[in-house]
Write an enzyme that holds these catalytic residues in place. Structure first.
Site, PDB file in Angstrom:
ATOM      1  N   SER A   8      -9.553  -0.869   7.486  1.00 19.21           N
ATOM      2  CA  SER A   8      -9.028  -0.675   6.133  1.00 19.21           C
ATOM      3  C   SER A   8      -8.267  -1.838   5.518  1.00 19.21           C
ATOM      4  O   SER A   8      -7.900  -1.756   4.350  1.00 19.21           O
ATOM      5  CB  SER A   8      -8.134   0.568   6.106  1.00 19.21           C
ATOM      6  OG  SER A   8      -8.952   1.720   6.196  1.00 19.21           O
ATOM      7  N   LYS A  59       0.858  -1.201   0.000  1.00 20.43           N
ATOM      8  CA  LYS A  59       0.000   0.000   0.000  1.00 20.43           C
ATOM      9  C   LYS A  59       0.884   1.237   0.000  1.00 20.43           C
ATOM     10  O   LYS A  59       1.899   1.287   0.722  1.00 20.43           O
ATOM     11  CB  LYS A  59      -0.866  -0.048   1.257  1.00 20.43           C
ATOM     12  CG  LYS A  59      -1.908   1.059   1.411  1.00 20.43           C
ATOM     13  CD  LYS A  59      -2.708   0.800   2.708  1.00 20.43           C
ATOM     14  CE  LYS A  59      -3.855   1.792   2.862  1.00 20.43           C
ATOM     15  NZ  LYS A  59      -4.614   1.527   4.111  1.00 20.43           N
ATOM     16  N   SER A 106      -9.574   1.427   3.292  1.00 27.56           N
ATOM     17  CA  SER A 106      -8.787   2.239   2.400  1.00 27.56           C
ATOM     18  C   SER A 106      -7.749   1.455   1.596  1.00 27.56           C
ATOM     19  O   SER A 106      -7.172   1.997   0.653  1.00 27.56           O
ATOM     20  CB  SER A 106      -8.083   3.344   3.182  1.00 27.56           C
ATOM     21  OG  SER A 106      -7.225   2.792   4.128  1.00 27.56           O
TER      22      SER A 106
END
Lengths: 91, 480
Positions: free
Chosen positions: B175, B76, B151
């Site tokens: 997330s 990420k 997210s």
């Protein structure tokens, strides 16, 4: 929740955000709903609970060499030698 | 050449069916083909080909394969690799280069993981759909009109679509778990303090944790053990020893609790039904099922949406155009740099949360909001602690719904926040939690969530391994 008339502007100033008039209007409309929702916590009886804080487990305070300096300074938006250059603090 | 587990990759490497370079090449090729339609990756890492060549040379020289040898990994884009761009999907960090590699990433690389690229996220990890990215949306590979969750949407999609074998993300209010649920993969958040946050761009410092995305619980455990453990660069990382990586994959006599507050009216009946089926499966496997209660769970979302924006508003104060990142100069003095930089660089959701955080911390409101939220948080932690005296794990839905359409919740922030309803309690209570594929509703993946007491990751791995040995939801792919 009734927000004071200029609350959005005051919060923006505190948070160093220069909002557009559109954004001010949008947040003025959205924030009351959100704050009403989270404000429900005020009804929870917490008289006997104590907020816990996680202990930080610190390492020993011993200096060690680092190579990060140049990598950090290289990213200065404006630079003067080993210094970051900024606009006047008092203007 | 499509592997779904670390052990399959290692078998292929050992029998020389494939080289690390070929594995990495296949991943980059797949990304080039599939990602224009999915948007999971912000950028790939061409240098990984050299790392793969080095790995093959080590193996050819007789070195034993490392635990993550040949494993393609997507990271990420809120975790840094030294000298490489890291943006948190924000325009305010466009072009910014990480000054150190995040400890969690470093530990994975040391064991052989090949970082093929950086994945998309909601800006500064604020969101539940990845629609708040400053650069691009990401699409759900099961149905590209739908969100992948957030997210860590990019990381979930990277694994679900087979572009990388595994991925890592961060979880502050769900997330990792929620996108894992929406995308039909395993997503795991460890106990707070178990994995170092050094090198993770901070959202909420008392809530953030890094964790893996994988197809199997077994592989999640491998990544977890590779990353877990004390890091002197993160004072909030615990010195407590990490449990050994040996777990009995049996649910016999496992006590599974169903907390009634997680099955309320906000939860889609089809989703709740999938979880009930999972409970029945656990019972078949020898577990006992108990109805339990977390009385203040219904207040968890409000608690979270006070504490997280408060901490975020503080953490995001550093993005001021002075030392790094985007900088708007040419105004009148220092204050102008701050205001204009932040106005130009931050997206709407980020500004909204900074405003909420500023409000709940401000004089006259801090006690009723921020301090009250911390008191409720303490109560929640106690309630979870007491429940884990009665049961070993809790079983709940991960998300109230399956994946929703792109654009469906962007007009109403509170609707978007409700996606986190069932995931935030674990972050507030600091406990470990995992989402794993549990079935389908209307053709879309449904994730079941397991939670356990602080530091008892072993119970989650035990329950998850047992479940996956008796079900095959985790073997389904979007192209089935």
């Amino acid at each position: 929740m009734e927000l004071q008339p200029k609350l959005v502007e005051k919060l923006a100033a505190l948070a160093r955000l220069e909002l557009t008039p559109d954004e001010v209007a949008r947040f003025h409309q959205q924030l009351p709903t959100i704050l009403d929702y989270v404000g429900q916590l005020q009804e929870v009886s917490t008289s006997t609970s104590v907020a816990t804080v996680e202990p930080n487990e610190l390492r020993s305070d011993v200096a060690a060499p680092s190579t990060a300096g140049p990598r950090i300074l290289d990213q200065a938006p404006e630079r003067s030698g080993e210094f970051w250059k900024v606009d006047a603090v008092f203007s | 050449m499509s592997y779904r587990t670390i052990s399959a990759v290692h078998q292929a490497l050992r029998s020389r069916q494939v080289s690390v370079a070929e594995l990495v090449d296949a991943s980059l090729h797949h990304i080039a083909q599939a990602d224009p339609g999915l948007g999971a990756f912000l950028r790939t890492r061409p240098t990984v080909a050299d790392e793969a060549a080095d790995a093959d040379a080590r193996l050819a020289g007789g070195a034993a394969p490392r635990p993550l040898e040949g494993v393609t990994l997507a990271v990420k884009d809120n975790m840094g690799l030294v000298g490489e761009e890291v943006t948190a999907a924000s325009k305010i960090l466009s072009g910014y280069r990480a000054v150190e590699t995040a400890t969690a990433v470093h530990r994975l690389q040391e064991l052989g993981a090949m970082v093929v690229g950086k994945t998309n996220l909601d800006e500064f990890a604020m969101g539940a759909s990845t629609e708040n990215s400053g650069f691009q949306p990401t699409k759900n590979p099961w149905n590209t009109a739908l969100v992948p969750g957030g997210s860590s949407g990019g990381s979930a999609v990277a694994v679900a679509s087979g572009q990388s074998l595994v991925a890592i993300g961060s979880d502050t209010g769900g997330s990792i778990r929620q996108p894992a649920a929406f995308c039909g993969v395993v997503g795991f958040k460890p106990t707070y303090g178990r994995i170092s946050r050094y090198g993770l761009i901070a959202l909420a410092s008392s809530l953030d944790q890094i964790g893996p995305f994988t197809h199997t619980v077994e592989d999640a455990a491998v990544l977890y053990h590779a990353m877990a453990g004390r890091d002197d660069n993160d004072a909030t990382s615990s010195n407590r020893a990490v449990d050994a990586d040996t777990v009995e994959p049996s649910a016999k006599n496992l006590r599974v609790g169903l907390p009634k507050e997680f099955f309320g009216p906000g939860v889609d009946p089809q989703v709740a039904e999938v979880v009930q089926q999972a409970a029945a499966k656990f019972r078949e496997l020898g577990a006992t099922i108990h109805e339990v209660s977390i009385p203040h769970a219904p207040q968890a979302l409000a608690t979270y949406y006070i504490i997280q924006p408060a901490e975020a508003s503080s953490n995001l104060a550093r993005y001021d155009g002075i030392r790094y990142g985007r900088s708007e100069r040419g105004g009148h003095g220092l204050q102008d740099i701050y205001r204009r930089t932040r106005e130009a660089g931050f997206g709407t959701e980020v500004k909204r949360r900074i405003m909420i955080g500023t409000f709940v911390l401000s004089a006259g409101y801090a006690d009723a909001f921020y301090h009250q939220a911390n008191r409720v948080r303490a109560m929640l932690r106690e309630e979870f602690d007491r429940v884990f005296d009665q049961v070993d794990v809790l079983l709940t839905p991960t998300s109230p719904t399956t994946a929703f359409p792109l654009g469906a919740r962007t007009a109403d922030p509170l609707q978007m926040y409700l996606a986190d309803l069932l995931t935030v309690p674990a972050n507030l209570a600091n406990i470990p939690a995992m989402s794993l594929p549990g079935g389908f509703a209307d053709g879309l993946p449904v994730g079941i969530q397991l939670m356990a007491r602080e530091w008892n990751e072993a119970a989650i791995f035990r329950a998850g391994l047992a479940y996956q040995s008796a079900t095959d939801w985790h073997t389904r792919t979007p192209t089935d």
